[in-house]
Design a protein around this motif. Structure first.
Motif, PDB file in Angstrom:
ATOM      1  N   LEU A 191      47.455  57.513  19.698  1.00 37.52           N
ATOM      2  CA  LEU A 191      48.588  57.889  20.536  1.00 37.52           C
ATOM      3  C   LEU A 191      48.138  58.485  21.862  1.00 37.52           C
ATOM      4  CD1 LEU A 191      51.134  59.456  18.005  1.00 37.52           C
ATOM      5  CD2 LEU A 191      51.417  57.352  19.328  1.00 37.52           C
ATOM      6  N   GLU A 192      47.201  59.428  21.794  1.00 41.46           N
ATOM      7  CA  GLU A 192      46.788  60.128  23.005  1.00 41.46           C
ATOM      8  C   GLU A 192      46.093  59.185  23.990  1.00 41.46           C
ATOM      9  OE1 GLU A 192      47.854  63.103  23.485  1.00 41.46           O
ATOM     10  OE2 GLU A 192      48.584  63.358  21.447  1.00 41.46           O
ATOM     11  N   VAL A 193      45.236  58.307  23.477  1.00 38.94           N
ATOM     12  CA  VAL A 193      44.543  57.366  24.351  1.00 38.94           C
ATOM     13  C   VAL A 193      45.533  56.387  24.970  1.00 38.94           C
ATOM     14  CG1 VAL A 193      42.856  55.492  24.421  1.00 38.94           C
ATOM     15  CG2 VAL A 193      42.338  57.572  23.138  1.00 38.94           C
ATOM     16  N   SER A 194      46.509  55.929  24.184  1.00 36.48           N
ATOM     17  CA  SER A 194      47.511  54.984  24.706  1.00 36.48           C
ATOM     18  C   SER A 194      48.355  55.632  25.793  1.00 36.48           C
ATOM     19  CB  SER A 194      48.410  54.499  23.566  1.00 36.48           C
ATOM     20  OG  SER A 194      47.669  53.829  22.582  1.00 36.48           O
ATOM     21  N   VAL A 195      48.793  56.858  25.551  1.00 37.80           N
ATOM     22  CA  VAL A 195      49.665  57.549  26.499  1.00 37.80           C
ATOM     23  C   VAL A 195      48.945  57.842  27.807  1.00 37.80           C
ATOM     24  CG1 VAL A 195      50.815  59.757  26.926  1.00 37.80           C
ATOM     25  CG2 VAL A 195      51.229  58.533  24.794  1.00 37.80           C
ATOM     26  N   VAL A 196      47.716  58.339  27.719  1.00 35.97           N
ATOM     27  CA  VAL A 196      47.001  58.671  28.955  1.00 35.97           C
ATOM     28  C   VAL A 196      46.673  57.405  29.740  1.00 35.97           C
ATOM     29  CG1 VAL A 196      44.621  58.605  28.080  1.00 35.97           C
ATOM     30  CG2 VAL A 196      45.218  60.191  29.901  1.00 35.97           C
ATOM     31  N   SER A 197      46.452  56.298  29.065  1.00 35.10           N
ATOM     32  CA  SER A 197      46.181  55.033  29.754  1.00 35.10           C
ATOM     33  C   SER A 197      47.399  54.566  30.533  1.00 35.10           C
ATOM     34  CB  SER A 197      45.741  53.962  28.748  1.00 35.10           C
ATOM     35  OG  SER A 197      44.555  54.334  28.081  1.00 35.10           O
ATOM     36  N   ILE A 198      48.572  54.638  29.895  1.00 38.46           N
ATOM     37  CA  ILE A 198      49.813  54.238  30.565  1.00 38.46           C
ATOM     38  C   ILE A 198      50.095  55.174  31.736  1.00 38.46           C
ATOM     39  CG2 ILE A 198      52.308  53.972  30.298  1.00 38.46           C
ATOM     40  CD1 ILE A 198      51.768  53.228  27.367  1.00 38.46           C
ATOM     41  N   GLY A 199      49.932  56.481  31.511  1.00 43.44           N
ATOM     42  CA  GLY A 199      50.176  57.451  32.576  1.00 43.44           C
ATOM     43  C   GLY A 199      49.256  57.255  33.757  1.00 43.44           C
ATOM     44  N   TRP A 200      47.995  56.956  33.496  1.00 46.70           N
ATOM     45  CA  TRP A 200      47.033  56.729  34.584  1.00 46.70           C
ATOM     46  C   TRP A 200      47.390  55.475  35.376  1.00 46.70           C
ATOM     47  CZ3 TRP A 200      43.214  52.857  35.323  1.00 46.70           C
ATOM     48  CH2 TRP A 200      42.317  53.122  36.357  1.00 46.70           C
ATOM     49  N   LEU A 201      47.810  54.428  34.671  1.00 46.64           N
ATOM     50  CA  LEU A 201      48.212  53.193  35.348  1.00 46.64           C
ATOM     51  C   LEU A 201      49.444  53.407  36.226  1.00 46.64           C
ATOM     52  CD1 LEU A 201      47.690  50.558  32.518  1.00 46.64           C
ATOM     53  CD2 LEU A 201      46.313  50.843  34.590  1.00 46.64           C
ATOM     54  N   LEU A 202      50.294  54.361  35.844  1.00 48.52           N
ATOM     55  CA  LEU A 202      51.495  54.668  36.624  1.00 48.52           C
ATOM     56  C   LEU A 202      51.212  55.636  37.769  1.00 48.52           C
ATOM     57  CD1 LEU A 202      54.150  55.034  33.772  1.00 48.52           C
ATOM     58  CD2 LEU A 202      53.895  53.127  35.376  1.00 48.52           C
ATOM     59  N   GLY A 203      49.989  56.125  37.844  1.00 53.74           N
ATOM     60  CA  GLY A 203      49.636  57.021  38.947  1.00 53.74           C
ATOM     61  C   GLY A 203      49.429  58.465  38.559  1.00 53.74           C
ATOM     62  N   GLY A 204      49.477  58.763  37.262  1.00 55.63           N
ATOM     63  CA  GLY A 204      49.213  60.127  36.815  1.00 55.63           C
ATOM     64  C   GLY A 204      47.742  60.480  36.971  1.00 55.63           C
ATOM     65  N   THR A 205      47.448  61.770  37.013  1.00 58.26           N
ATOM     66  CA  THR A 205      46.072  62.224  37.192  1.00 58.26           C
ATOM     67  C   THR A 205      45.464  62.638  35.857  1.00 58.26           C
ATOM     68  OG1 THR A 205      46.853  64.474  37.675  1.00 58.26           O
ATOM     69  CG2 THR A 205      46.477  63.005  39.546  1.00 58.26           C
ATOM     70  N   ALA A 206      44.216  62.254  35.660  1.00 53.36           N
ATOM     71  CA  ALA A 206      43.496  62.602  34.441  1.00 53.36           C
ATOM     72  C   ALA A 206      42.117  63.108  34.813  1.00 53.36           C
ATOM     73  CB  ALA A 206      43.392  61.387  33.517  1.00 53.36           C
ATOM     74  N   GLY A 207      41.478  63.808  33.888  1.00 54.76           N
ATOM     75  CA  GLY A 207      40.160  64.356  34.159  1.00 54.76           C
ATOM     76  C   GLY A 207      39.417  64.633  32.873  1.00 54.76           C
ATOM     77  N   ILE A 208      38.391  65.468  32.981  1.00 50.24           N
ATOM     78  CA  ILE A 208      37.580  65.793  31.814  1.00 50.24           C
ATOM     79  C   ILE A 208      38.422  66.470  30.743  1.00 50.24           C
ATOM     80  CG2 ILE A 208      35.569  67.085  31.000  1.00 50.24           C
ATOM     81  CD1 ILE A 208      34.400  66.866  33.796  1.00 50.24           C
ATOM     82  N   GLY A 209      39.321  67.346  31.169  1.00 47.92           N
ATOM     83  CA  GLY A 209      40.182  68.031  30.208  1.00 47.92           C
ATOM     84  C   GLY A 209      41.068  67.067  29.450  1.00 47.92           C
ATOM     85  N   THR A 210      41.498  66.007  30.110  1.00 45.84           N
ATOM     86  CA  THR A 210      42.318  64.991  29.457  1.00 45.84           C
ATOM     87  C   THR A 210      41.530  64.285  28.368  1.00 45.84           C
ATOM     88  OG1 THR A 210      43.435  64.648  31.575  1.00 45.84           O
ATOM     89  CG2 THR A 210      43.823  63.015  29.856  1.00 45.84           C
ATOM     90  N   LEU A 211      40.276  63.956  28.665  1.00 45.03           N
ATOM     91  CA  LEU A 211      39.426  63.310  27.666  1.00 45.03           C
ATOM     92  C   LEU A 211      39.151  64.244  26.495  1.00 45.03           C
ATOM     93  CD1 LEU A 211      36.829  61.492  29.964  1.00 45.03           C
ATOM     94  CD2 LEU A 211      38.729  60.466  28.689  1.00 45.03           C
ATOM     95  N   LEU A 212      38.913  65.523  26.798  1.00 44.60           N
ATOM     96  CA  LEU A 212      38.702  66.494  25.726  1.00 44.60           C
ATOM     97  C   LEU A 212      39.913  66.563  24.807  1.00 44.60           C
ATOM     98  CD1 LEU A 212      36.992  69.462  27.633  1.00 44.60           C
ATOM     99  CD2 LEU A 212      35.957  68.003  25.882  1.00 44.60           C
ATOM    100  N   PHE A 213      41.106  66.541  25.414  1.00 47.46           N
ATOM    101  CA  PHE A 213      42.321  66.608  24.619  1.00 47.46           C
ATOM    102  C   PHE A 213      42.503  65.336  23.801  1.00 47.46           C
ATOM    103  CE2 PHE A 213      46.778  66.415  23.602  1.00 47.46           C
ATOM    104  CZ  PHE A 213      47.145  67.738  23.392  1.00 47.46           C
ATOM    105  N   ALA A 214      42.334  64.189  24.447  1.00 42.79           N
ATOM    106  CA  ALA A 214      42.571  62.912  23.778  1.00 42.79           C
ATOM    107  C   ALA A 214      41.674  62.719  22.563  1.00 42.79           C
ATOM    108  CB  ALA A 214      42.375  61.757  24.765  1.00 42.79           C
ATOM    109  N   PHE A 215      40.395  63.086  22.702  1.00 44.91           N
ATOM    110  CA  PHE A 215      39.457  62.861  21.617  1.00 44.91           C
ATOM    111  C   PHE A 215      39.324  64.076  20.688  1.00 44.91           C
ATOM    112  CE2 PHE A 215      38.194  59.636  24.660  1.00 44.91           C
ATOM    113  CZ  PHE A 215      37.993  58.536  23.834  1.00 44.91           C
ATOM    114  N   GLY A 216      39.798  65.246  21.131  1.00 42.47           N
ATOM    115  CA  GLY A 216      39.648  66.435  20.311  1.00 42.47           C
ATOM    116  C   GLY A 216      40.876  66.854  19.544  1.00 42.47           C
ATOM    117  N   ILE A 217      42.064  66.407  19.986  1.00 43.66           N
ATOM    118  CA  ILE A 217      43.279  66.911  19.353  1.00 43.66           C
ATOM    119  C   ILE A 217      43.446  66.387  17.928  1.00 43.66           C
ATOM    120  CG2 ILE A 217      44.748  65.066  20.266  1.00 43.66           C
ATOM    121  CD1 ILE A 217      45.643  68.797  19.690  1.00 43.66           C
TER     122      ILE A 217
END
Length: 239
Positions: A191-217
């Motif tokens: 879920l987290e990887v799918s959501v952040v991918s869609i958000g990034w494609l729409l112009g949302g900002t992501a970073g190291i913290g996003t990756l930590l959340f996606a893989f750590g939650i």
């Protein structure tokens, strides 16, 4: 005899870690409600629900304060803002509404926990943000982001076991887990990887913290559920 004893002791941590990362159900514990639509829960049930949601909100605030990438769902909301004239608040509300619609085929039901989720988490973010440090050093930012992910995981473990209805995102997670039979950690990661991918494609900002959340939650929530089930394993009858 000595060789066999050493092999067993070395395998025990491995087996324990496998159990922690392969939790498949939300456990029933001492404070769990017997029905998710119980709008008059016992005091311990309500306490752990509110405590879990407060920790969840604190975790989100820590991620924002770290300033190295927000959680995937906020990235998605930012993407919607970039594609429209709505505010980040309305974008977040819209995402929650769409997610709740996805509950219908998954046969998930909202409860008082669902409503409190929408109230307590943003309030905690507003209250905590002025008080949290906003470090400039990357090491400190990473530490704050990791603390945020852990807080969200522990908070999820507490409020989910109250069984008063999950929040929109966690309801989608548990619904998909029940449908697929896959471990909670894998479902949440997907879920987290799918959501952040869609958000990034729409112009949302992501970073190291996003990756930590996606893989750590996922592992964080799974570990929290496992710990709660081990420590508070004896259920009691709800009112």
């Amino acid at each position: 005899m000595r060789f066999c004893w050493q092999t067993k002791s070395q395998d025990e941590p491995r087996f324990a870690s496998m159990k922690i990362l392969t939790v498949r159900t939300v456990p029933v514990v001492k404070w769990s409600s017997t029905h998710p639509l119980n709008f008059a829960p016992r005091t311990p049930t309500l306490f752990y629900l509110v405590l879990g949601l407060a920790l969840f909100g604190l975790g989100e605030a820590l991620l924002i304060a770290a300033a190295i990438g927000v959680s995937p769902w906020i990235v998605l909301a930012q993407g919607l803002v970039n594609q429209s004239d709505i505010s980040i608040g309305w974008a977040t509300f819209s995402v929650s509404g769409v997610v709740l619609l996805l509950w219908l085929p998954l046969k998930q039901q909202p409860g008082p926990g669902t409503l409190l989720n929408a109230l307590i988490i943003p309030v905690m973010i507003e209250l905590c943000m002025p008080l949290l440090p906003k470090p400039d050093a990357l090491v400190l930012q990473l530490m704050e982001a990791v603390m945020g992910v852990l807080c969200v995981g522990v908070g999820s473990g507490l409020y989910l076991t109250a069984r008063l209805g999950p929040g929109p995102r966690d309801g989608l997670m548990t619904g998909l887990q029940q449908l697929t039979g896959y471990p909670v950690s894998l479902v949440r990661l997907f879920l987290e990887v799918s959501v952040v991918s869609i958000g990034w494609l729409l112009g949302g900002t992501a970073g190291i913290g996003t990756l930590l959340f996606a893989f750590g939650i996922g592992p964080s929530v799974s570990a929290s559920l496992y710990a709660v089930s081990v420590i508070f394993s004896k259920p009691t009858q709800d009112q």
